[in-house]
Design a protein around this motif. Structure first.
Motif, short mmCIF file in Angstrom:
data_model
loop_
_atom_site.label_atom_id
_atom_site.label_comp_id
_atom_site.label_asym_id
_atom_site.label_seq_id
_atom_site.Cartn_x
_atom_site.Cartn_y
_atom_site.Cartn_z
N ILE A 90 0.82 -1.22 0.00
CA ILE A 90 0.00 0.00 0.00
C ILE A 90 0.86 1.27 0.00
N LYS A 91 2.16 1.10 -0.21
CA LYS A 91 3.11 2.24 -0.31
C LYS A 91 3.14 3.06 0.99
N CYS A 92 2.90 2.41 2.12
CA CYS A 92 2.79 3.13 3.40
C CYS A 92 4.12 3.68 3.89
N GLN A 93 5.23 3.13 3.39
CA GLN A 93 6.61 3.55 3.73
C GLN A 93 7.08 3.05 5.09
N ALA A 94 6.31 2.17 5.74
CA ALA A 94 6.76 1.66 7.06
C ALA A 94 8.10 0.96 6.93
N CYS A 95 8.25 0.13 5.89
CA CYS A 95 9.50 -0.64 5.75
C CYS A 95 10.68 0.26 5.43
N ILE A 96 10.42 1.35 4.69
CA ILE A 96 11.50 2.27 4.31
C ILE A 96 12.02 2.99 5.56
N LYS A 97 11.05 3.49 6.36
CA LYS A 97 11.42 4.34 7.51
C LYS A 97 11.97 3.53 8.69
N CYS A 98 11.54 2.27 8.82
CA CYS A 98 11.99 1.52 10.01
C CYS A 98 13.33 0.83 9.78
N CYS A 99 13.78 0.73 8.54
CA CYS A 99 15.00 -0.02 8.26
C CYS A 99 16.22 0.70 8.85
N PRO A 100 16.94 0.06 9.76
CA PRO A 100 18.08 0.75 10.40
C PRO A 100 19.24 0.97 9.43
N ASN A 101 19.23 0.28 8.28
CA ASN A 101 20.36 0.40 7.35
C ASN A 101 20.01 1.09 6.04
N GLN A 102 18.83 1.70 5.98
CA GLN A 102 18.37 2.37 4.74
C GLN A 102 18.51 1.44 3.54
N ALA A 103 18.12 0.20 3.74
CA ALA A 103 18.28 -0.79 2.65
C ALA A 103 17.07 -0.84 1.72
N LYS A 104 15.95 -0.27 2.12
CA LYS A 104 14.75 -0.34 1.28
C LYS A 104 14.52 0.98 0.57
N PHE A 105 14.02 0.89 -0.65
CA PHE A 105 13.77 2.11 -1.44
C PHE A 105 12.77 1.81 -2.55
N PHE A 106 12.10 2.87 -3.01
CA PHE A 106 11.23 2.76 -4.19
C PHE A 106 11.98 3.37 -5.37
N ASP A 107 11.97 2.69 -6.50
CA ASP A 107 12.59 3.28 -7.69
C ASP A 107 11.61 3.40 -8.86
N ASP A 108 10.32 3.18 -8.57
CA ASP A 108 9.31 3.28 -9.62
C ASP A 108 9.26 4.73 -10.14
N PRO A 109 9.42 4.94 -11.46
CA PRO A 109 9.50 6.32 -11.99
C PRO A 109 8.23 7.13 -11.72
N ASN A 110 7.06 6.51 -11.79
CA ASN A 110 5.82 7.26 -11.52
C ASN A 110 5.75 7.70 -10.06
N PHE A 111 6.15 6.79 -9.17
CA PHE A 111 6.16 7.13 -7.73
C PHE A 111 7.11 8.29 -7.48
N LEU A 112 8.31 8.20 -8.06
CA LEU A 112 9.32 9.25 -7.82
C LEU A 112 8.87 10.59 -8.39
N SER A 113 8.20 10.54 -9.54
CA SER A 113 7.73 11.78 -10.16
C SER A 113 6.61 12.40 -9.32
N HIS A 114 5.73 11.54 -8.76
CA HIS A 114 4.67 12.07 -7.90
C HIS A 114 5.26 12.72 -6.65
N ARG A 115 6.27 12.08 -6.10
CA ARG A 115 6.92 12.63 -4.91
C ARG A 115 7.50 14.02 -5.21
#
Ligand SMILES: Cc1cc2nc3c(=O)[nH]c(=O)nc-3n(C[C@H](O)[C@H](O)[C@H](O)COP(=O)(O)O)c2cc1C
Ligand code: SF4
Ligand code: SF4
Length: 289
Positions: A247-272
């Motif tokens: 659901i793109k909630c970003q919980a996994c991105i923000k909780c990762c202690p090593n910044q290992a998770k990221f989104f690289d989808d071009p539409n998502f990045l453009s919306h951001r």
């Protein structure tokens, strides 16, 4: 009237809703001299049971706004998970990421009313956008939290000064002047369509199927992300595997202690990027009571 128990309930993938829910819940329990408890319905296994509330309780319930509404995958639990046969007092609130809460608050309020609750206050609190740290960065901040505490105090004063009548429901008790109706809440009831995210070129940003990637060099398999995923979609054998809905909630991105998770989808990045370009001003929170 006497409230014996205050429950702070929250769905909060990146922590803003939890912060506000705990603040309202704790301040209310202290003022009303009531027992305090929390109910975190982030994890799927916490969204199966029905929780029933009595006339001498107060429920504080919060969710983030997703696409201008209550998150659609959480809506079925909001509709069926909380029940009151006694007009239990309720404070629904949403956190929104500096764009707009659209119909998120009116939808949540409508659902709580449909489940038998009497809404005595409602709020939409501007909070850091989970997609984009430059939007409402660090909010809810000290100024926001002061406003949240002030709002809670004013509701509690009204509850404490309400007359009680033995044998009446909470909603009857203290008269109807405490209770809000749908016209008091900003937004449409029933809610309108979900907001369409846009790219920087103004076209719809289609990223429904996007899932986070994992940098395997950085991932130490602590499994924090698998524990926090509200959809239970991250494999606990291999956290790089996302097997179910995202659901793109970003919980996994923000909780990762090593910044290992990221989104690289071009539409998502453009919306951001489009969000950052258009919604940089300090949005106002709204408190209704
Ligand atoms: C999928 C998704 C959709 C969102 N849609 C909106 C929106 O329509 N309007 C808005 O202002 N913020 C939006 N946000 C931002 C969140 O409402 C905001 O960051 C909120 O504080 C997150 O709560 P949490 O920290 O408890 O997870 C969205 C966030 C996500 C992850
Ligand atoms: S939280 Fe980060 S380091 Fe831990 S398992 Fe997930 S991706 Fe790997
Ligand atoms: S995989 Fe998707 S749904 Fe699960 S925590 Fe990450 S962003 Fe949220």
């Amino acid at each position: 009237m006497k409230i014996k128990k205050v429950t702070a309930a929250f769905f909060s993938p990146t922590g803003n809703v939890q912060k506000v829910s705990e603040c309202i819940g704790r301040a209310a329990a202290e003022m009303l001299q009531a027992e305090y408890m929390e109910f975190d319905f982030l994890r799927p296994e916490n969204r199966y049971d029905i929780i029933r509330f009595g006339p001498d309780e107060l429920l504080v319930v919060g969710v983030p706004v997703y696409a201008g509404r209550v998150p659609n995958k959480i809506l079925p639990f909001i509709q069926s998970g909380f029940r009151s046969a006694a007009g239990t007092f309720c404070i629904p609130f949403v956190c929104f990421g500096n764009r707009s809460f659209d119909d998120g608050l009116s939808e949540l309020t409508m659902e709580m009313r449909n489940s038998g609750f009497a809404v005595v206050g409602a709020a939409a609190v501007a909070s850091e956008h989970s997609f984009c740290e430059s939007l409402a960065s660090g909010r809810p901040d000290e100024q926001d939290m002061r406003a949240v505490r002030g709002f809670t105090e004013r509701i509690c004063e009204k509850i404490l000064s309400a007359e009680t009548t033995a044998g009446c429901t909470a909603a009857d008790n203290g008269g109807s002047e405490l209770i809000l109706d749908e016209n008091d809440i900003p937004g449409n009831t029933p809610p309108g369509p979900y907001y369409t995210p846009r790219r920087t070129d103004g076209e719809p940003a289609v990223f429904l199927k996007a899932k986070p990637k994992t940098d395997k060099e950085k991932c130490h398999k602590c499994m924090e992300c698998a524990d926090r995923c509200p959809m239970g979609s991250i494999s606990s054998d291999d956290p790089a595997q996302i097997s179910g809905i995202c659901i793109k909630c970003q919980a996994c991105i923000k909780c990762c202690p090593n910044q290992a998770k990221f989104f690289d989808d071009p539409n998502f990045l453009s919306h951001r990027e489009a969000l950052a370009l258009s919604f940089g001003r300090r949005a106002e929170s709204v408190f209704v009571l």
